[in-house]
Design an enzyme around this catalytic site. Structure first.
Site, PDB file in Angstrom:
ATOM      1  N   CYS A 113       0.817  -1.226   0.000  1.00  0.00           N
ATOM      2  CA  CYS A 113       0.000   0.000   0.000  1.00  0.00           C
ATOM      3  C   CYS A 113       0.847   1.271   0.000  1.00  0.00           C
ATOM      4  O   CYS A 113       0.340   2.354  -0.282  1.00  0.00           O
ATOM      5  CB  CYS A 113      -0.936   0.013   1.199  1.00  0.00           C
ATOM      6  SG  CYS A 113      -2.029  -1.394   1.229  1.00  0.00           S
ATOM      7  N   HIS A 249      -3.536   7.247   3.301  1.00  0.00           N
ATOM      8  CA  HIS A 249      -3.900   5.960   2.704  1.00  0.00           C
ATOM      9  C   HIS A 249      -5.294   5.598   3.216  1.00  0.00           C
ATOM     10  O   HIS A 249      -5.616   5.801   4.382  1.00  0.00           O
ATOM     11  CB  HIS A 249      -2.877   4.897   3.122  1.00  0.00           C
ATOM     12  CG  HIS A 249      -3.252   3.512   2.710  1.00  0.00           C
ATOM     13  ND1 HIS A 249      -3.706   3.222   1.436  1.00  0.00           N
ATOM     14  CD2 HIS A 249      -3.235   2.334   3.386  1.00  0.00           C
ATOM     15  CE1 HIS A 249      -3.961   1.919   1.363  1.00  0.00           C
ATOM     16  NE2 HIS A 249      -3.687   1.363   2.529  1.00  0.00           N
ATOM     17  N   ASN A 279     -10.140  -0.027   0.009  1.00  0.00           N
ATOM     18  CA  ASN A 279      -8.680   0.030   0.103  1.00  0.00           C
ATOM     19  C   ASN A 279      -8.095  -0.385  -1.249  1.00  0.00           C
ATOM     20  O   ASN A 279      -8.137  -1.554  -1.614  1.00  0.00           O
ATOM     21  CB  ASN A 279      -8.200  -0.909   1.217  1.00  0.00           C
ATOM     22  CG  ASN A 279      -6.689  -0.898   1.380  1.00  0.00           C
ATOM     23  OD1 ASN A 279      -5.966  -0.333   0.562  1.00  0.00           O
ATOM     24  ND2 ASN A 279      -6.219  -1.534   2.444  1.00  0.00           N
TER      25      ASN A 279
HETATM   26  O1  UT7 Z   1      -3.830  -1.280   3.676  1.00  0.00           O
HETATM   27  C1  UT7 Z   1      -2.849  -1.995   4.317  1.00  0.00           C
HETATM   28  C2  UT7 Z   1      -3.018  -2.075   5.746  1.00  0.00           C
HETATM   29  N1  UT7 Z   1      -4.259  -2.687   6.128  1.00  0.00           N
HETATM   30  C3  UT7 Z   1      -4.921  -2.182   7.141  1.00  0.00           C
HETATM   31  O2  UT7 Z   1      -4.525  -1.162   7.637  1.00  0.00           O
HETATM   32  C4  UT7 Z   1      -6.102  -2.931   7.682  1.00  0.00           C
HETATM   33  C5  UT7 Z   1      -6.107  -2.792   9.173  1.00  0.00           C
HETATM   34  N2  UT7 Z   1      -7.150  -3.528   9.844  1.00  0.00           N
HETATM   35  C6  UT7 Z   1      -8.438  -3.195   9.772  1.00  0.00           C
HETATM   36  O3  UT7 Z   1      -8.826  -2.290   9.069  1.00  0.00           O
HETATM   37  C7  UT7 Z   1      -9.410  -3.931  10.663  1.00  0.00           C
HETATM   38  O4  UT7 Z   1      -8.683  -4.712  11.583  1.00  0.00           O
HETATM   39  C8  UT7 Z   1     -10.421  -4.833   9.903  1.00  0.00           C
HETATM   40  C9  UT7 Z   1     -11.439  -3.954   9.213  1.00  0.00           C
HETATM   41  C10 UT7 Z   1      -9.708  -5.704   8.906  1.00  0.00           C
HETATM   42  C11 UT7 Z   1     -11.176  -5.729  10.880  1.00  0.00           C
HETATM   43  O5  UT7 Z   1     -11.812  -4.930  11.870  1.00  0.00           O
HETATM   44  P1  UT7 Z   1     -11.655  -5.318  13.418  1.00  0.00           P
HETATM   45  O6  UT7 Z   1     -12.438  -4.353  14.167  1.00  0.00           O
HETATM   46  O7  UT7 Z   1     -10.172  -5.371  13.698  1.00  0.00           O
HETATM   47  O8  UT7 Z   1     -12.345  -6.722  13.492  1.00  0.00           O
HETATM   48  P2  UT7 Z   1     -11.740  -8.130  13.934  1.00  0.00           P
HETATM   49  O9  UT7 Z   1     -10.805  -8.643  12.894  1.00  0.00           O
HETATM   50  O10 UT7 Z   1     -11.223  -8.014  15.322  1.00  0.00           O
HETATM   51  O11 UT7 Z   1     -13.049  -9.006  13.937  1.00  0.00           O
HETATM   52  C12 UT7 Z   1     -14.134  -8.713  14.811  1.00  0.00           C
HETATM   53  C13 UT7 Z   1     -15.266  -9.672  14.504  1.00  0.00           C
HETATM   54  C14 UT7 Z   1     -14.837 -11.122  14.398  1.00  0.00           C
HETATM   55  O12 UT7 Z   1     -15.851 -11.920  14.975  1.00  0.00           O
HETATM   56  P3  UT7 Z   1     -15.680 -12.540  16.439  1.00  0.00           P
HETATM   57  O13 UT7 Z   1     -14.441 -13.384  16.357  1.00  0.00           O
HETATM   58  O14 UT7 Z   1     -15.525 -11.355  17.339  1.00  0.00           O
HETATM   59  O15 UT7 Z   1     -16.944 -13.296  16.629  1.00  0.00           O
HETATM   60  C15 UT7 Z   1     -14.779 -11.379  12.908  1.00  0.00           C
HETATM   61  O16 UT7 Z   1     -15.001 -12.728  12.569  1.00  0.00           O
HETATM   62  O17 UT7 Z   1     -15.846  -9.344  13.238  1.00  0.00           O
HETATM   63  C16 UT7 Z   1     -15.906 -10.516  12.427  1.00  0.00           C
HETATM   64  N3  UT7 Z   1     -15.797 -10.148  11.023  1.00  0.00           N
HETATM   65  C17 UT7 Z   1     -16.861  -9.822  10.272  1.00  0.00           C
HETATM   66  N4  UT7 Z   1     -18.166  -9.757  10.537  1.00  0.00           N
HETATM   67  C18 UT7 Z   1     -18.991  -9.384   9.534  1.00  0.00           C
HETATM   68  C19 UT7 Z   1     -14.672 -10.028  10.280  1.00  0.00           C
HETATM   69  N5  UT7 Z   1     -14.986  -9.651   9.027  1.00  0.00           N
HETATM   70  C20 UT7 Z   1     -16.345  -9.516   8.991  1.00  0.00           C
HETATM   71  C21 UT7 Z   1     -17.249  -9.127   7.996  1.00  0.00           C
HETATM   72  N6  UT7 Z   1     -18.550  -9.060   8.318  1.00  0.00           N
HETATM   73  N7  UT7 Z   1     -16.851  -8.786   6.747  1.00  0.00           N
END
Ligand code: UT7
Length: 322
Positions: A113, A249, A279
C-alpha cells in the site's frame, strides 16, 4: 535549490461497482458491519480482461492533459504496484510504450500500500539530482484479482484503481520532505503467499489468498503512521497547526480518524475516499489527491501531508506544497 512539484494529476476507476449489499449476497456480512468497522460503502472492481497497466494508462492520460505537457517531455516512468500485469517486463515499460513516451528510465516498485509514496519519493530524488526533467509517477492496483471472495475478513476491504501524477522541477516547493520505512519482522501479519519464485505453479490449487491479521495490522499502522507523521513535520520544521490537508492511505476510516486526531486536524481537513473506493492499496493516495484537487478543496500553495502503510510492513510520508 531545485524542488520537484506535482503539476498534474489523474485517476481511473473501473466501471463495475460492488456495494456492501452485493457482498451481503456472497459472504456472511452486513452493510452495517462493513461501514462501521471500515468506512467502506462501495468499491470499484476491474473487469476480468482489464489489467493494472490498462488502468494506469487512463489515469496517466488525464494527468498528462492536466499538466499540459506532451508525452515526449516525459523522461521517467515509475509505477508503485503489487499487481503488475506480468512478472516481466515491468509494468512501466508497458505503459511507456502504449502511451508513446520516448524510451526512458521506466521501472516498477513493490511496497504494497506504500507503493505510490515510495515511487514519488524516488522520482523526487531523481529530479532534485537534476537527472530527470519530467516524471510520470503512478500507484495502481488490480488487488481484487488476489481477493478470495469467500473470505469475509478480507473481501469486503479492497477495490481497484489507478492514480497518476506528473512531477517536474521547480524553484519553489513542491515536495519538502519524504520519509520511508519498512520492517520485515511483520511479514506474517499481511501477505500474499504466492510469488514468482514461490509456489507459482500451484497457486490455483493451493487456494492462495490475502492473509491478514487485521487487528494487529490496525494497531501497528496507527502507531507507526502517527510517529512518521510527526517525524516528517519535525524534519521540515513545520508544526501540525500549519498543515492545510491530510491525504492519507484509505485502508480504514478508523485509522484515518486516529491519524487526524494525532495531528489535531478536524476531519474537514482530511481527504476521505474510503467510502467510495475501499482500500485500493498503492492507488489510494494518488487517487485521493486527485479527488481533492479536482473538487477544488486542495489548492495551489497549500501544505499537504500524504502518508501510507502496508504489507511488509512498509510505511512512508510526503510533505509538500501543492
Ligand atoms: O492497507 C494496508 C493495511 N491494512 C490495514 O490497515 C487494515 C487494518 N485492519 C483493519 O482495518 C481492521 O482490523 C479490519 C477492518 C480488517 C477488521 O476490523 P476489526 O475491528 O479489527 O475486526 P476483527 O478482525 O477483530 O473481527 C471482529 C469480529 C470477528 O468476529 P468474532 O471473532 O468477534 O466473533 C470477525 O469474525 O468481526 C468478524 N468479522 C466480520 N463480521 C462481519 C470479520 N470480518 C467480517 C465481515 N462481516 N466482513
Amino acid at each position: 535549490m531545485t524542488y520537484s512539484r506535482i503539476v498534474g494529476t489523474g485517476r481511473y476507476l473501473p466501471e463495475r461497482i460492488m456495494t456492501n449489499a452485493d457482498l451481503e449476497k456472497i459472504v456472511d456480512t452486513s452493510d452495517e458491519w462493513i461501514r462501521t468497522r471500515t468506512g467502506v460503502e462501495r468499491r470499484h472492481v476491474c473487469a476480468e480482461d482489464q489489467t493494472t497497466s490498462d488502468m494506469c494508462i487512463e489515469a496517466a492520460k488525464v494527468a498528462i492533459e492536466d499538466a499540459g505537457i506532451s508525452v515526449s517531455e516525459i523522461d521517467m516512468v515509475i509505477t508503485g504496484t503489487t499487481t503488475p500485469d506480468l512478472i516481466f517486463p515491468n509494468i512501466s515499460t508497458i505503459i511507456q510504450h502504449k502511451l508513446g513516451i520516448p524510451a526512458c528510465t521506466a521501472f516498477s516498485l513493490e511496497a504494497a500500500c506504500t507503493g505510490f509514496i515510495y515511487a514519488l519519493t524516488t522520482a523526487d530524488k531523481f529530479i532534485k539530482a537534476g537527472e530527470v526533467k519530467c516524471a510520470l509517477v503512478m500507484g495502481a492496483e488490480c488487488i481484487t484479482k488476489l481477493v478470495d471472495w469467500s473470505d469475509r475478513n478480507t473481501c469486503v476491504l479492497f477495490g481497484d484503481g489507478a492514480g497518476a501524477v506528473i512531477l517536474k522541477p521547480s524553484e519553489e516547493p513542491g515536495i519538502i520532505s519524504c520519509h520511508l520505512g519498512a520492517d520485515g519482522q511483520y511479514k506474517d501479519l499481511l501477505y500474499y503467499p504466492v510469488g514468482a519464485s514461490k509456489d507459482l505453479a500451484t497457486a490455483g490449487t493451493a487456494g492462495a489468498k490475502i492473509m491478514m491479521s487485521g487487528n494487529e495490522v490496525f494497531k501497528v499502522a496507527v502507531k507507526t503512521l502517527g510517529k512518521i507523521a510527526m517525524e516528517t513535520l519535525d524534519d521540515a520544521g513545520v508544526s501540525k497547526e500549519e498543515l492545510d490537508w491530510l491525504v492519507p492511505h484509505q485502508a480504514n476510516i478508523r485509522i484515518i480518524q486516529a491519524m487526524a486526531k494525532r495531528l489535531d486536524m478536524p476531519m474537514e481537513k482530511v481527504i476521505v475516499t474510503v467510502q467510495d473506493h475501499g482500500n485500493t492499496s498503492a492507488a489510494s493516495v494518488p487517487m485521493a489527491l486527485d479527488v481533492g484537487i479536482r473538487d477544488g478543496r486542495l489548492k495551489r500553495g497549500q501544505l499537504i501531508l500524504m502518508e501510507a502503510f502496508g504489507g511488509g510492513f512498509t510505511w512512508g510520508s510526503v510533505l509538500m506544497r501543492l
